[in-house]
Design a protein around this motif. Structure first.
Motif, short mmCIF file in Angstrom:
data_model
loop_
_atom_site.label_atom_id
_atom_site.label_comp_id
_atom_site.label_asym_id
_atom_site.label_seq_id
_atom_site.Cartn_x
_atom_site.Cartn_y
_atom_site.Cartn_z
N LYS A 149 -8.90 51.28 37.34
CA LYS A 149 -9.96 50.87 36.52
C LYS A 149 -9.88 50.94 35.05
O LYS A 149 -8.98 51.44 34.61
N THR A 150 -10.92 50.24 34.59
CA THR A 150 -10.74 50.16 32.99
C THR A 150 -10.75 51.61 32.34
O THR A 150 -11.82 52.26 32.81
N PRO A 151 -10.15 52.00 31.10
CA PRO A 151 -10.31 52.90 30.71
C PRO A 151 -11.84 53.21 30.01
O PRO A 151 -12.22 51.92 29.69
N PRO A 152 -12.17 54.28 29.71
CA PRO A 152 -13.46 54.33 28.80
C PRO A 152 -13.48 53.76 27.40
O PRO A 152 -12.46 53.95 26.82
N ARG A 153 -14.29 53.21 27.05
CA ARG A 153 -14.42 52.69 25.70
C ARG A 153 -14.94 53.45 24.85
O ARG A 153 -16.18 53.73 24.63
N ILE A 154 -14.22 54.42 23.94
CA ILE A 154 -14.49 55.27 22.93
C ILE A 154 -14.81 54.56 21.68
O ILE A 154 -13.85 53.98 21.02
N PRO A 155 -15.98 54.56 21.21
CA PRO A 155 -16.22 53.85 19.88
C PRO A 155 -15.64 54.76 18.79
O PRO A 155 -15.54 55.81 18.72
N GLU A 156 -15.26 53.85 17.74
CA GLU A 156 -14.86 54.31 16.40
C GLU A 156 -16.17 54.80 15.67
O GLU A 156 -16.95 54.24 15.24
N VAL A 157 -16.31 55.94 15.31
CA VAL A 157 -17.18 56.76 14.48
C VAL A 157 -16.93 56.65 13.10
O VAL A 157 -15.76 57.55 12.88
N HIS A 158 -17.74 56.53 12.02
CA HIS A 158 -17.45 56.75 10.71
C HIS A 158 -18.93 56.47 10.08
O HIS A 158 -19.66 55.98 10.44
N ILE A 159 -18.74 57.26 9.12
CA ILE A 159 -19.90 57.39 8.15
C ILE A 159 -20.12 56.37 7.02
O ILE A 159 -18.99 56.49 6.25
N PRO A 160 -20.70 55.49 7.00
CA PRO A 160 -20.82 54.52 5.79
C PRO A 160 -20.71 55.29 4.64
O PRO A 160 -21.70 55.96 4.30
N GLU A 161 -20.13 54.86 3.42
CA GLU A 161 -20.28 55.52 2.01
C GLU A 161 -21.74 54.95 1.54
O GLU A 161 -22.19 55.88 0.75
N GLU A 162 -22.12 53.78 1.74
CA GLU A 162 -23.36 53.45 0.92
C GLU A 162 -24.61 54.30 1.33
O GLU A 162 -25.29 54.68 0.51
N HIS A 163 -24.73 54.65 2.66
CA HIS A 163 -25.75 55.40 3.08
C HIS A 163 -25.63 56.73 2.58
O HIS A 163 -26.65 57.58 2.13
N VAL A 164 -24.45 57.33 2.47
CA VAL A 164 -24.39 58.68 1.96
C VAL A 164 -24.60 58.94 0.51
O VAL A 164 -25.34 59.67 -0.04
N LEU A 165 -24.15 57.76 -0.09
CA LEU A 165 -24.42 57.75 -1.53
C LEU A 165 -26.04 57.70 -1.93
O LEU A 165 -26.54 58.21 -2.78
N GLN A 166 -26.73 56.77 -1.15
CA GLN A 166 -28.32 56.82 -1.22
C GLN A 166 -28.79 57.99 -0.76
O GLN A 166 -29.83 58.27 -1.73
N LEU A 167 -28.29 58.61 0.22
CA LEU A 167 -29.11 59.96 0.61
C LEU A 167 -28.82 60.93 -0.59
O LEU A 167 -29.59 61.54 -1.02
N ALA A 168 -27.44 60.88 -1.22
CA ALA A 168 -27.21 61.95 -2.04
C ALA A 168 -28.00 61.67 -3.54
O ALA A 168 -28.55 62.50 -4.04
N SER A 169 -28.33 60.30 -3.84
CA SER A 169 -29.04 59.93 -4.95
C SER A 169 -30.26 60.36 -4.75
O SER A 169 -31.18 60.83 -5.82
#
Length: 259
Positions: free
Chosen positions: A130-150
């Motif tokens: 059977k097909t193996p599980p699809r593990i999504p790539e998780v990454h934090i976008p830089e734009e949202h982090v900068l907006q939150l920090a600002s």
């Protein structure tokens, strides 16, 4: 024939005059209706200006909370998301407070369980074809982090500026309000720990704004009466106590230092 022609011309002229009179009457009516609309708008604006709103609020509650998705969640515009957030906060409070579970243990046990399931599933998929599980790539976008920090930086700077303004001794009323608020928070902190206090704040955040938006007219009317009574009591306190205290504080030395 000439008489008939004259009769036709007079009839045509009378019809044209009637049409012109109707057009003039329509114009007069439209101008009067526009004037009445302007008067209605002016009266509505004056009525809105006279209506008391808590904390001098001029915008709707949704705009005061920042608008967008966060305000929709707090005001229960999206009931599934709002219920999910409140349910997650309740589950976290039950785990950490009632069951006395620790955050680090929860994170480690959840990670162990997730990694074990995914690891076994990936290896077993080759044997069961059977097909193996699809593990999504998780990454934090830089734009949202900068907006939150600002945003956090702006709010922290405002807080520091307000504290500096209060400490400078310019506004006694604001100083007393902040001292009273900190004193109430200290009492709440002694009665319950940080997790319970955070959960209480979350529950209040998801209940008070939506109830206020629903019954804002009644709450504003009650708030107006309460603020009038508080102002009266503050004037009495200022006249009997605070003015005497401020008069006893020497100001000559301070003025000489400033000069």
């Amino acid at each position: 024939m000439a008489e008939e022609h004259k009769h036709e011309e007079s009839a045509a002229e009378s019809i044209i005059e009637k049409i012109a009179e109707k057009i003039r009457g329509y114009d007069d009516g439209s101008s009067s209706s526009s004037d009445s609309d302007d008067e209605k708008k002016a009266s509505l604006s004056s009525l809105k200006a006279k209506i008391y709103r808590l904390f001098g609020r001029e915008n709707p509650v949704h705009n005061v909370l920042g608008g967008g998705k966060p305000a929709d969640i707090v005001l229960w515009r999206n009931k599934k998301v709002s219920g999910g957030v409140l349910g997650a906060a309740t589950a976290a409070w039950v785990l950490f407070e009632l069951l006395e579970y620790h955050l680090l243990s929860l994170v480690c046990h959840s990670s162990i369980l997730a990694l074990a399931v995914l690891f076994l599933w990936s290896n077993a998929s080759t044997f069961i074809h059977k097909t193996p599980p699809r593990i999504p790539e998780v990454h934090i976008p830089e734009e949202h982090v900068l907006q939150l920090a600002s945003g956090l930086r702006t709010e922290i700077n405002r807080g520091f500026a307000a504290l500096r303004d209060i400490a400078s001794g310019r506004d006694l009323k604001k100083f007393l309000m902040v001292i009273a608020g900190l004193w109430v928070l200290s009492i709440l902190g002694s009665c319950c720990n940080f997790v319970t206090l955070f959960y209480i704040a979350t529950v209040l955040l998801f209940t008070i704004p939506v109830l206020y938006e629903k019954y804002e007219d009644k709450v504003d009317a009650f708030g107006e009466k309460a603020m009038k009574e508080i102002k009266k009591q503050y004037e009495v306190l200022d006249e009997k106590v605070l003015s005497k205290i401020m008069s006893k504080i020497p100001r000559g030395a301070l003025s000489k230092k400033k000069d």
